[in-house]
Design an enzyme around this catalytic site. Structure first.
Site, PDB file in Angstrom:
ATOM      1  N   PRO A   1      -4.424  14.709  -6.954  1.00 45.28           N
ATOM      2  CG  PRO A   1      -5.913  16.342  -6.266  1.00 45.28           C
ATOM      3  CD  PRO A   1      -5.521  14.924  -6.029  1.00 45.28           C
ATOM      4  CD  GLU A   2       1.303  13.538  -7.099  1.00 45.45           C
ATOM      5  OE1 GLU A   2       2.042  14.244  -6.376  1.00 45.45           O
ATOM      6  OE2 GLU A   2       1.058  12.346  -6.865  1.00 45.45           O
TER       7      GLU A   2
END
Ligand SMILES: [Zn+2]
Length: 271
Positions: free
Chosen positions: A2-3
């Site tokens: 997850p960015e």
């Protein structure tokens, strides 16, 4: 992984279901996350109302009346809202049970996520105190980057991925932003011109905003079951396109390794 856009998408997805609700219980099944979840956390949060859900870098800040839960999704984590008491899956590690009949559930196969309880200003917490500005905030501009880069020999891509300089510019976004800005990823940060910094700032804002906007289209998935990260839907110019023709000039995209991470660039469009 997850960015920043996925974390922001998660925040937008869970916020409405949390704010105004009271925490009925904190149900911890697996305390061994990246850092051990404090055994006192359950008693600390019980009975408190959720005031807000904010984001700082890739941390979600769940503000309760007398403190803040600081949650990180790690490499493979996700937070979803579902009916309390839903059957648990193997990697479901904690539930924040709400008086609405729903719970916020954390799933994380690799257990690099984390959860801390903080009673002071969360921005002063050890995890957050030394972080650079948010890339979408006004404080992040060409003048700021030029000042921080003065005399630095580090490659501009490595420099931009340093969380003390600016948060949330992950590997995909650094490669894509440097392509859009027309700047070679190996150029020394200290030798980037003011005009190039302007283009880099605009490009970082654009790629992150696009990804957040597209992450928003999977919002429903985040709240129920399967969350498709926003960037998979994004039109990528260089990332993982080694040998493919540049979408602007048809020159084959090149690959190199910087700081043990893959970098992709167009040798013709980026100088
Ligand atoms: Zn090109």
């Amino acid at each position: 992984m997850p960015e920043l856009p996925e974390v922001e998408t998660t925040r937008r997805g869970i916020r409405a279901a949390l704010v105004g609700c009271r925490v009925q219980a904190f149900d911890l099944r697996e305390p061994r996350l990246r850092w051990r979840v404090e055994p006192t956390l359950a008693a600390a949060v019980a009975g408190q109302r959720v005031v807000d859900v904010r984001r700082r870098a890739k941390y979600l800040l769940i503000d309760l009346e007398r403190g803040t839960l600081i949650a990180h999704l790690g490499m493979s984590g996700s937070l979803r809202v579902m009916p309390a008491g839903s059957p648990r899956l193997t990697h479901d590690h904690y539930d924040l049970v709400l008086d609405s009949g729903q719970c916020l559930r954390f799933n994380d196969p690799r257990r690099f996520g984390s959860l801390h309880w903080c009673t002071g200003d969360p921005h002063e917490h050890a995890l957050l105190a030394s972080l650079g500005p948010e890339p979408l905030d006004d404080a992040f501009d060409a003048g700021y980057l030029a000042a921080r880069a003065r005399g630095r020999k580090a490659a501009v891509k490595i420099f931009l991925m340093d969380q003390r300089i600016v948060v949330g510019v992950g590997n995909i976004y650094a490669s894509e932003a440097l392509f859009r800005a027309g700047v070679r990823p190996r150029r020394a940060a200290g030798r980037i011109t003011r005009e190039q910094w302007r283009r880099i700032v605009a490009a970082i804002r654009a790629v992150l905003s696009d990804a957040i906007r597209q992450g928003g289209t999977t919002l429903r998935d985040y709240v129920s079951a399967d969350g498709t990260p926003g960037y998979f839907r994004q039109e990528l110019f260089v990332y993982e396109r080694t040998g493919d023709p540049c979408r602007r000039c048809a020159t084959p995209i090149r690959h190199l390794v910087q700081g043990q991470r893959s970098t992709y660039f167009c040798p013709s469009c980026q100088q």
